[in-house]
Design an enzyme around this catalytic site. Structure first.
Site, mmCIF file in Angstrom:
data_model
loop_
_atom_site.group_PDB
_atom_site.id
_atom_site.type_symbol
_atom_site.label_atom_id
_atom_site.label_comp_id
_atom_site.label_asym_id
_atom_site.label_seq_id
_atom_site.Cartn_x
_atom_site.Cartn_y
_atom_site.Cartn_z
ATOM 1 N N GLU A 4 1.458 -0.636 -5.170
ATOM 2 C CA GLU A 4 0.489 0.510 -5.491
ATOM 3 C C GLU A 4 1.352 1.707 -5.860
ATOM 4 O O GLU A 4 1.844 2.481 -4.693
ATOM 5 C CB GLU A 4 -0.504 0.430 -4.237
ATOM 6 N N ASP A 22 0.792 -1.175 -0.199
ATOM 7 C CA ASP A 22 0.079 -0.046 -0.080
ATOM 8 C C ASP A 22 0.898 1.310 -0.023
ATOM 9 O O ASP A 22 1.973 1.304 0.801
ATOM 10 C CB ASP A 22 -0.815 0.071 1.212
#
Length: 477
Positions: free
Chosen positions: A234, A208
């Site tokens: 990400e 993330d």
């Protein structure tokens, strides 16, 4: 081998009975498609692996973050870690471990969402889900003040200018306490957390907010993990920004946000065009490093051009994504909401409600809190088998007529979508053998009249706002 699960799913649609060609079933590629089951409890994911996503032929499932977080009702509380205990509103450590085991037994790998860029965004002291006390820059047993960046570049240390690499990677993202991932001690503690999850059987991690960590920091943290650990970074691509996804391909695959941005306008306008069919696509990471999607938990609350609310068009976008030969697709399955901050359906004690999907389709109306159950849509299940049959056959140039568009995967399958309000017959050049073929997107059994191949052309009748697809295994005797 996971092929039997895909064949079970095809049999469940009634297609196997009509698809036999007398020449045996075509060879199928190993599954590669993932599914994000957003904010679904561990026990529910285990059930889904066994009942739906394993039999459908999905390869892997992306979970929400498995760590202790702040207490609250919103979806984003999962993205504010308090400690690395695997105790959260989604379930206990034992339930997580059991889920990984059961999914594995169903042929589905588990990818855990790993929040390693930051801790909480709370200014006031608090107590986390599992009872751990914390302050903004103090997490006893994990991190203290000196383990965080304090950028000093903006009035409140928050990112203001995404044109500044230093701000993006050392200042705070909406007040989230930003870990100094260049520090050896921080890297070691984060690595221990990832190792702990690996010990429970996960296959890899979605990193993330990878963009908010220097690429060298990410590489150092994941580089110490066992060989074969899958890493999905990400990194949101921003025009003219200094930090680009290509920087992170050395440490794993990357979510290619440009893919969805390029796909959605075509469905809105009805004007389709072929992508660059060479090995590389402009403004995209290399195909073997790309994770592609129509939407995810962030974009459906922001930039996504198509979401579950778009019903049939959303299905058609997923069909084209699954039919493409670029990247590895991940299908998204969440819940309906009208408040963008709304969390998943929960019990009175805050634990997320157990939920398993029955039969569902793109046209179903879902109200706030209900699961979208995309993994059970017949069109999705049919396209997973289609993708397995076409394997690595290259994508051929497409054809358009009115609001319809289609293409072939060389000699293995054809697909077409129609975003308009009138039925269209599309003529797609193909190397498929002559004959009649079943539509594997349809929910009902095939009568053999959906697609006809003759003289190197597939004549595809595409109903309004629908998709039609056929492959070698769906040829009628």
């Amino acid at each position: 081998m996971r092929v039997p699960f895909a064949l079970v799913a095809l049999a469940a649609t009634g297609l196997l009975a009509t698809a036999c060609t007398g020449q045996g079933e075509p060879e199928r590629a190993a599954p590669d498609v993932g599914i994000q089951l957003f904010q679904l409890p561990w026990v529910s994911i285990a059930d889904e692996c066994e009942q739906n996503i394993g039999p459908a032929g999905f390869s892997w499932v992306l979970t929400s973050p498995p760590q202790e977080h702040i207490v609250g009702d919103e979806w984003w509380v999962s993205y504010q870690p308090v400690s690395h205990q695997i105790e959260s509103r989604l379930g206990t450590r034992d339930e997580f471990a059991d889920m990984v085991q059961r999914c594995g037994d169903a042929g589905v790998d588990v990818i855990a969402d790993a929040v390693i860029n930051h801790m909480t965004g709370q200014d006031a002291p608090g107590v986390g889900w599992a009872g751990s006390s914390y302050e903004h820059y103090s997490y006893p047993g994990s991190f203290e003040f000196d383990d965080f960046h304090h950028c000093g570049l903006t009035p409140y240390d928050d990112i203001v200018d995404y044109g500044s690499r230093e701000q993006v990677q050392t200042c705070e993202l909406v007040n989230l306490a930003d870990l100094d991932t260049s520090a050896p001690a921080v890297r070691a503690r984060l690595g221990a957390y990832l190792d702990d999850l690996l010990s429970l059987g996960v296959a890899g991690f979605r990193i993330d907010a990878a963009k908010h960590m220097a690429a060298d920091d990410v590489a150092a943290i994941v580089g110490r993990l066992p060989e074969g650990t899958r890493i999905l970074n990400e990194v949101i691509r921003g025009p003219l920004e200094p930090i680009q996804p290509e920087e992170y391909t050395g440490s794993g695959e990357v979510f290619e946000f440009s893919y969805a941005r390029d796909l959605a306008p075509q469905f809105e306008s009805g004007l389709f065009s072929d992508p660059d069919l060479s090995d590389e696509r402009p403004m995209h990471v290399p195909a073997d490093r790309a994770i592609v999607f129509v939407d995810n938990h962030d974009t459906e609350r922001g930039e996504a051009g198509l979401t579950y609310r778009d019903g049939d068009l959303y299905l058609l976008a997923n069909v084209l994504m699954l039919a493409d030969d670029y990247g590895t697709p991940v299908v998204y399955s969440g819940y309906a909401f009208s408040d963008r901050d709304a969390g998943p359906p929960a019990e009175s004690d805050g634990t997320v409600t157990d939920s398993t999907c029955g039969a569902a389709s793109a046209g179903d109306l879902v109200t706030d809190g209900e699961r979208t159950c995309v993994q059970t849509w017949p069109g999705i299940v049919g396209m997973l088998d289609w993708r397995a049959v076409v394997g690595d056959a290259p994508r051929m140039p497409g054809v358009s007529a009115g609001d319809a568009y289609g293409f072939e995967r060389d000699g293995r399958g054809v697909v077409a979508v129609n975003v308009g309000d009138e039925e269209i017959v599309l003529e797609i050049p193909t190397a498929l053998p002559s004959g009649d073929y079943c539509d594997v997107v349809a929910a009902s059994a095939c009568d053999g009249a959906d697609i006809t191949v003759a003289d190197g052309v597939a004549s595809v009748t595409v109903p309004p706002r629908a998709a039609v697809a056929a492959h070698l295994g769906s040829r009628v005797p």
